[in-house]
Design an enzyme around this catalytic site. Structure first.
Site, PDB file in Angstrom:
ATOM      1  N   GLU A  96      -4.377   5.066   5.923  1.00 29.48           N
ATOM      2  CA  GLU A  96      -4.270   4.995   5.149  1.00 29.48           C
ATOM      3  C   GLU A  96      -4.516   5.924   4.213  1.00 29.48           C
ATOM      4  OE1 GLU A  96      -4.502   0.661   3.014  1.00 29.48           O
ATOM      5  OE2 GLU A  96      -6.388   2.329   1.876  1.00 29.48           O
ATOM      6  N   SER A 113     -10.543   0.736   3.740  1.00 29.56           N
ATOM      7  CA  SER A 113      -9.795   1.158   4.898  1.00 29.56           C
ATOM      8  C   SER A 113      -9.424   2.445   5.837  1.00 29.56           C
ATOM      9  CB  SER A 113      -8.668   0.355   4.978  1.00 29.56           C
ATOM     10  OG  SER A 113      -9.230  -1.339   4.829  1.00 29.56           O
ATOM     11  N   ARG A 134       0.517  -1.447  -0.059  1.00 28.13           N
ATOM     12  CA  ARG A 134      -0.129   0.459  -0.221  1.00 28.13           C
ATOM     13  C   ARG A 134       1.103   1.401   0.044  1.00 28.13           C
ATOM     14  NH1 ARG A 134      -2.510  -4.348  -0.881  1.00 28.13           N
ATOM     15  NH2 ARG A 134      -3.948  -4.619   0.082  1.00 28.13           N
TER      16      ARG A 134
HETATM   17  P1  FAD Z   1      -8.367  10.226  -4.755  1.00 30.65           P
HETATM   18  O1  FAD Z   1      -9.202   9.941  -3.385  1.00 30.65           O
HETATM   19  O2  FAD Z   1      -9.086  11.111  -5.443  1.00 30.65           O
HETATM   20  O3  FAD Z   1      -6.525  10.545  -4.241  1.00 30.65           O
HETATM   21  C1  FAD Z   1      -5.963   9.663  -3.618  1.00 30.65           C
HETATM   22  C2  FAD Z   1      -4.835  10.053  -3.185  1.00 30.65           C
HETATM   23  O4  FAD Z   1      -4.089  10.460  -5.302  1.00 30.65           O
HETATM   24  C3  FAD Z   1      -4.462  11.203  -2.746  1.00 30.65           C
HETATM   25  O5  FAD Z   1      -3.000  11.924  -2.481  1.00 30.65           O
HETATM   26  C4  FAD Z   1      -4.311  12.205  -4.700  1.00 30.65           C
HETATM   27  O6  FAD Z   1      -3.614  13.234  -4.379  1.00 30.65           O
HETATM   28  C5  FAD Z   1      -3.487  11.264  -5.308  1.00 30.65           C
HETATM   29  N1  FAD Z   1      -3.893  11.173  -7.084  1.00 30.65           N
HETATM   30  C6  FAD Z   1      -4.680  10.878  -7.140  1.00 30.65           C
HETATM   31  N2  FAD Z   1      -5.255  10.744  -9.160  1.00 30.65           N
HETATM   32  C7  FAD Z   1      -3.692  11.200  -8.729  1.00 30.65           C
HETATM   33  C8  FAD Z   1      -3.027  11.119 -10.104  1.00 30.65           C
HETATM   34  N3  FAD Z   1      -3.177  11.085 -11.300  1.00 30.65           N
HETATM   35  N4  FAD Z   1      -1.369  11.488  -9.840  1.00 30.65           N
HETATM   36  C9  FAD Z   1      -1.364  11.711  -8.452  1.00 30.65           C
HETATM   37  N5  FAD Z   1      -1.631  11.377  -7.623  1.00 30.65           N
HETATM   38  C10 FAD Z   1      -2.706  11.132  -7.632  1.00 30.65           C
HETATM   39  N6  FAD Z   1      -8.279   0.757  -1.796  1.00 30.65           N
HETATM   40  C11 FAD Z   1      -7.331  -0.422  -2.302  1.00 30.65           C
HETATM   41  O7  FAD Z   1      -5.761  -0.319  -1.982  1.00 30.65           O
HETATM   42  N7  FAD Z   1      -7.731  -1.692  -2.214  1.00 30.65           N
HETATM   43  C12 FAD Z   1      -9.243  -2.041  -2.034  1.00 30.65           C
HETATM   44  O8  FAD Z   1      -9.715  -2.968  -2.157  1.00 30.65           O
HETATM   45  C13 FAD Z   1      -9.983  -0.888  -2.015  1.00 30.65           C
HETATM   46  N8  FAD Z   1     -11.129  -0.696  -1.476  1.00 30.65           N
HETATM   47  C14 FAD Z   1     -11.451   0.538  -1.325  1.00 30.65           C
HETATM   48  C15 FAD Z   1     -13.656   0.339  -0.696  1.00 30.65           C
HETATM   49  C16 FAD Z   1     -14.113   1.512  -0.256  1.00 30.65           C
HETATM   50  C17 FAD Z   1     -15.623   1.552  -0.268  1.00 30.65           C
HETATM   51  C18 FAD Z   1     -13.355   2.557  -0.891  1.00 30.65           C
HETATM   52  C19 FAD Z   1     -14.181   4.327  -0.534  1.00 30.65           C
HETATM   53  C20 FAD Z   1     -11.451   3.170  -1.041  1.00 30.65           C
HETATM   54  C21 FAD Z   1     -11.292   1.703  -1.194  1.00 30.65           C
HETATM   55  N9  FAD Z   1      -9.511   1.222  -1.944  1.00 30.65           N
HETATM   56  C22 FAD Z   1      -8.976   0.394  -1.663  1.00 30.65           C
HETATM   57  C23 FAD Z   1      -9.391   2.837  -1.442  1.00 30.65           C
HETATM   58  C24 FAD Z   1      -9.477   3.567  -2.658  1.00 30.65           C
HETATM   59  O9  FAD Z   1     -10.520   3.628  -3.455  1.00 30.65           O
HETATM   60  C25 FAD Z   1      -7.827   3.331  -3.408  1.00 30.65           C
HETATM   61  O10 FAD Z   1      -6.987   3.634  -3.317  1.00 30.65           O
HETATM   62  C26 FAD Z   1      -7.918   4.576  -4.815  1.00 30.65           C
HETATM   63  O11 FAD Z   1      -6.760   3.983  -6.211  1.00 30.65           O
HETATM   64  C27 FAD Z   1      -8.850   5.849  -4.691  1.00 30.65           C
HETATM   65  O12 FAD Z   1      -8.593   6.259  -5.998  1.00 30.65           O
HETATM   66  P2  FAD Z   1      -9.260   7.545  -6.259  1.00 30.65           P
HETATM   67  O13 FAD Z   1      -9.060   8.012  -7.731  1.00 30.65           O
HETATM   68  O14 FAD Z   1     -10.505   7.757  -5.754  1.00 30.65           O
HETATM   69  O15 FAD Z   1      -8.510   8.560  -5.303  1.00 30.65           O
HETATM   70  P1  NAP Z   2     -10.343 -10.294   4.523  1.00 28.67           P
HETATM   71  O1  NAP Z   2     -10.237 -11.082   3.613  1.00 28.67           O
HETATM   72  O2  NAP Z   2     -11.638 -10.537   5.093  1.00 28.67           O
HETATM   73  O3  NAP Z   2      -8.804 -10.484   5.577  1.00 28.67           O
HETATM   74  C1  NAP Z   2      -8.411  -9.943   6.323  1.00 28.67           C
HETATM   75  C2  NAP Z   2      -7.310  -9.564   6.047  1.00 28.67           C
HETATM   76  O4  NAP Z   2      -5.955 -10.915   6.431  1.00 28.67           O
HETATM   77  C3  NAP Z   2      -6.996  -8.365   4.690  1.00 28.67           C
HETATM   78  O5  NAP Z   2      -6.791  -6.801   4.897  1.00 28.67           O
HETATM   79  C4  NAP Z   2      -6.041  -8.966   4.007  1.00 28.67           C
HETATM   80  O6  NAP Z   2      -4.800  -7.965   4.087  1.00 28.67           O
HETATM   81  C5  NAP Z   2      -5.144 -10.422   5.437  1.00 28.67           C
HETATM   82  N1  NAP Z   2      -4.707 -12.240   4.469  1.00 28.67           N
HETATM   83  C6  NAP Z   2      -5.477 -12.239   4.178  1.00 28.67           C
HETATM   84  N2  NAP Z   2      -5.748 -13.687   3.395  1.00 28.67           N
HETATM   85  C7  NAP Z   2      -4.317 -13.219   3.478  1.00 28.67           C
HETATM   86  C8  NAP Z   2      -3.886 -14.427   2.996  1.00 28.67           C
HETATM   87  N3  NAP Z   2      -4.152 -15.846   2.220  1.00 28.67           N
HETATM   88  N4  NAP Z   2      -2.279 -13.920   2.484  1.00 28.67           N
HETATM   89  C9  NAP Z   2      -2.446 -12.734   3.046  1.00 28.67           C
HETATM   90  N5  NAP Z   2      -2.952 -11.692   3.904  1.00 28.67           N
HETATM   91  C10 NAP Z   2      -4.329 -12.093   4.096  1.00 28.67           C
HETATM   92  O7  NAP Z   2     -10.197  -8.649   4.729  1.00 28.67           O
HETATM   93  P2  NAP Z   2     -11.615  -8.309   3.647  1.00 28.67           P
HETATM   94  O8  NAP Z   2     -10.869  -6.916   4.666  1.00 28.67           O
HETATM   95  O9  NAP Z   2     -12.533  -8.492   3.246  1.00 28.67           O
HETATM   96  O10 NAP Z   2     -10.110  -7.462   2.050  1.00 28.67           O
HETATM   97  C11 NAP Z   2     -10.411  -8.418   1.107  1.00 28.67           C
HETATM   98  C12 NAP Z   2      -9.622  -8.001   0.290  1.00 28.67           C
HETATM   99  O11 NAP Z   2      -9.447  -6.214   0.074  1.00 28.67           O
HETATM  100  C13 NAP Z   2      -8.104  -7.627   1.536  1.00 28.67           C
HETATM  101  O12 NAP Z   2      -6.944  -7.787   0.961  1.00 28.67           O
HETATM  102  C14 NAP Z   2      -8.001  -5.971   1.253  1.00 28.67           C
HETATM  103  O13 NAP Z   2      -6.819  -5.542   1.247  1.00 28.67           O
HETATM  104  C15 NAP Z   2      -8.994  -5.120   0.149  1.00 28.67           C
HETATM  105  N6  NAP Z   2      -9.289  -3.750   0.127  1.00 28.67           N
HETATM  106  C16 NAP Z   2      -8.969  -3.059   0.767  1.00 28.67           C
HETATM  107  C17 NAP Z   2      -9.212  -1.693   1.310  1.00 28.67           C
HETATM  108  C18 NAP Z   2      -9.186  -0.934   1.274  1.00 28.67           C
HETATM  109  O14 NAP Z   2      -8.942   0.793   1.553  1.00 28.67           O
HETATM  110  N7  NAP Z   2      -6.965  -0.136   1.088  1.00 28.67           N
HETATM  111  C19 NAP Z   2     -10.820  -1.674   1.305  1.00 28.67           C
HETATM  112  C20 NAP Z   2     -12.012  -2.859   1.380  1.00 28.67           C
HETATM  113  C21 NAP Z   2     -10.885  -3.720   1.401  1.00 28.67           C
HETATM  114  P3  NAP Z   2      -4.543  -7.436   2.770  1.00 28.67           P
HETATM  115  O15 NAP Z   2      -5.499  -6.044   3.061  1.00 28.67           O
HETATM  116  O16 NAP Z   2      -2.744  -7.404   2.955  1.00 28.67           O
HETATM  117  O17 NAP Z   2      -4.949  -8.077   1.796  1.00 28.67           O
END
Ligand code: FAD
Ligand code: NAP
Length: 339
Positions: free
Chosen positions: A332, A236, A162
């Site tokens: 995050e 998250s 991340r």
């Molecule tokens: P923004 O929120 O608009 O921006 C985020 C950051 O990126 C800011 O610092 C902004 O300045 C920068 N940025 C945006 N565009 C650019 C660009 N073109 N160049 C340089 N910088 C830029 N994230 C995960 O990793 N995994 C997930 O599973 C995941 N699930 C999510 C689920 C939900 C319900 C929500 C609400 C969020 C989730 N996220 C997840 C977080 C988010 O969706 C991601 O990080 C996504 O990539 C953000 O995109 P955005 O365009 O909305 O970014």
């Molecule tokens: P989940 O499947 O319930 O798992 C809980 C956590 O354990 C996850 O966050 C995942 O880490 C870790 N995990 C589970 N199984 C694993 C494996 N086999 N090996 C290594 N790590 C493992 O998680 P969840 O909340 O429902 O989310 C599912 C996936 O979507 C995850 O990968 C999560 O990162 C992603 N997600 C991200 C965001 C965001 O905003 N960043 C929001 C929603 C969901 P990791 O997070 O490192 O995968």
């Protein structure tokens, strides 16, 4: 004097915020022009895509640029490999659907992540065992200070869990213009995550295919995560903490059933959701802010919360998890603006 432009509908947490100036950018040339203008103005430049990974305070000084560039190009390669170049302003989930529709595999585990393609490298988006770095070949980015365009190959992006150089060492220095991904016509499913595996069994397809994997991911996510169109959230709120093996061992007594994922470098990834739950936050809400009961790692805007309210609630979670378990949770989303 005209009112300051509002950002309320441009962040998925749905907090009220204003900026001095709001600009929608639809081309690289327009972006270059904007950078020249912004250099002469007070306040900084904040770039937003879908606003799904930010916490905005009351006012963002300077210019907020919404990146809405468009374009997707497919370049066939050898042995079933296909490269896809995509503009920063495209929707990430739209891209996942498009590539699956084209018979291209590689992004299925990353289905239904909100936001734009250009933001995806920032935190090396990941889900269900796949992260952007696994698929990215290169990206092009514009340097804010000079307007110069530069290409970064994967190994130059500083990708980590991340994280990337664009979120840490070079935060705010570059605007990502497009990314080039390596996809494949051959299926190589990644289905290690228990909930994903279970959902695939429920779907009961005769053969595991990436289309089926995407369908399972979407179903699990819809069940478990709040839809930002209905409940304000930024996904998250904390990263899952990665601790040393002795630290994890010490925690086993304090947290029965401690979730531990062993990393290749010997460290252990813990579940932030589990620690937050055990710290008693699942049932707790601080007025306008709360945790999402089905996934305590997600903070929700229950009713008209401000960015400051959300940050204060997040801080109380951090402090309690630190006090109880000695684990430091890292935020995050990116935080912008002033109160
Ligand atoms: P923004 O929120 O608009 O921006 C985020 C950051 O990126 C800011 O610092 C902004 O300045 C920068 N940025 C945006 N565009 C650019 C660009 N073109 N160049 C340089 N910088 C830029 N994230 C995960 O990793 N995994 C997930 O599973 C995941 N699930 C999510 C689920 C939900 C319900 C929500 C609400 C969020 C989730 N996220 C997840 C977080 C988010 O969706 C991601 O990080 C996504 O990539 C953000 O995109 P955005 O365009 O909305 O970014
Ligand atoms: P989940 O499947 O319930 O798992 C809980 C956590 O354990 C996850 O966050 C995942 O880490 C870790 N995990 C589970 N199984 C694993 C494996 N086999 N090996 C290594 N790590 C493992 O998680 P969840 O909340 O429902 O989310 C599912 C996936 O979507 C995850 O990968 C999560 O990162 C992603 N997600 C991200 C965001 C965001 O905003 N960043 C929001 C929603 C969901 P990791 O997070 O490192 O995968």
């Amino acid at each position: 004097m005209s009112a300051a432009p509002r950002l309320d509908a441009l962040n998925t947490l749905g907090v009220a915020a204003t900026a001095d100036r709001l600009v929608v950018v639809e081309s690289e040339r327009a972006l270059q022009g904007l950078l020249r203008e912004a250099a002469d103005q007070r306040g900084g430049l904040v770039v937003l895509g879908g606003g799904s990974n930010v916490v905005l305070k009351r006012h963002v000084p300077g210019t907020v640029a919404i990146i809405r560039t468009r374009g997707t190009h497919i370049v066939p390669g050898r042995g079933g490999r296909v490269n896809v170049s995509v503009a920063a302003g495209e929707s990430w989930h739209g891209l996942v659907r498009f590539t699956i529709g084209q018979g291209l595999y590689g992004l299925e585990n990353l289905a239904l992540i909100p936001g734009s393609v250009g933001a995806a490298p920032l935190q090396n988006i990941g889900a269900y065992g796949v992260e952007l770095a696994d698929r990215l070949i290169s990206l092009r980015a514009m340097e804010v200070a000079s307007g110069a365009v530069r290409e970064f190959h994967r190994e130059e992006c500083g990708f980590a869990y991340r994280d990337s150089r664009f979120k840490s060492a070079d935060a705010g220095r570059f605007i990502i213009l497009d990314v080039t991904l390596a996809l494949s016509r051959e299926a190589q499913p990644v289905i290690d995550y228990p909930e994903l595996r279970l959902e695939l069994q429920r779907l009961g397809g005769s053969r595991i295919s990436p289309v089926l994997v995407a369908e399972a991911v979407v179903r699990v996510r819809r069940r478990k995560l709040p839809d930002p169109r209905r409940v304000g959230n930024a996904g998250s709120f904390f990263k899952n903490p990665v601790v040393s093996a002795p630290k994890a061992e010490g925690l086993r007594a304090a947290v029965p059933g401690l979730v531990e994922h062993f990393q290749s470098d010997g460290r252990v990834k813990l579940s932030a959701a589990q620690l937050i739950d055990r710290a008693g936050f699942k049932a707790r809400a601080a007025g306008k802010v709360g945790v999402w009961p089905r996934q305590p790692l997600v903070l929700i805007n229950r009713d008209g919360a401000s960015g400051a309210d959300v940050l204060a609630f997040g801080q109380s979670i951090r402090a309690e998890v630190q006090r109880l378990y000695g684990v430091s949770l890292e935020l995050e989303p990116q935080v912008y603006g002033v109160d």
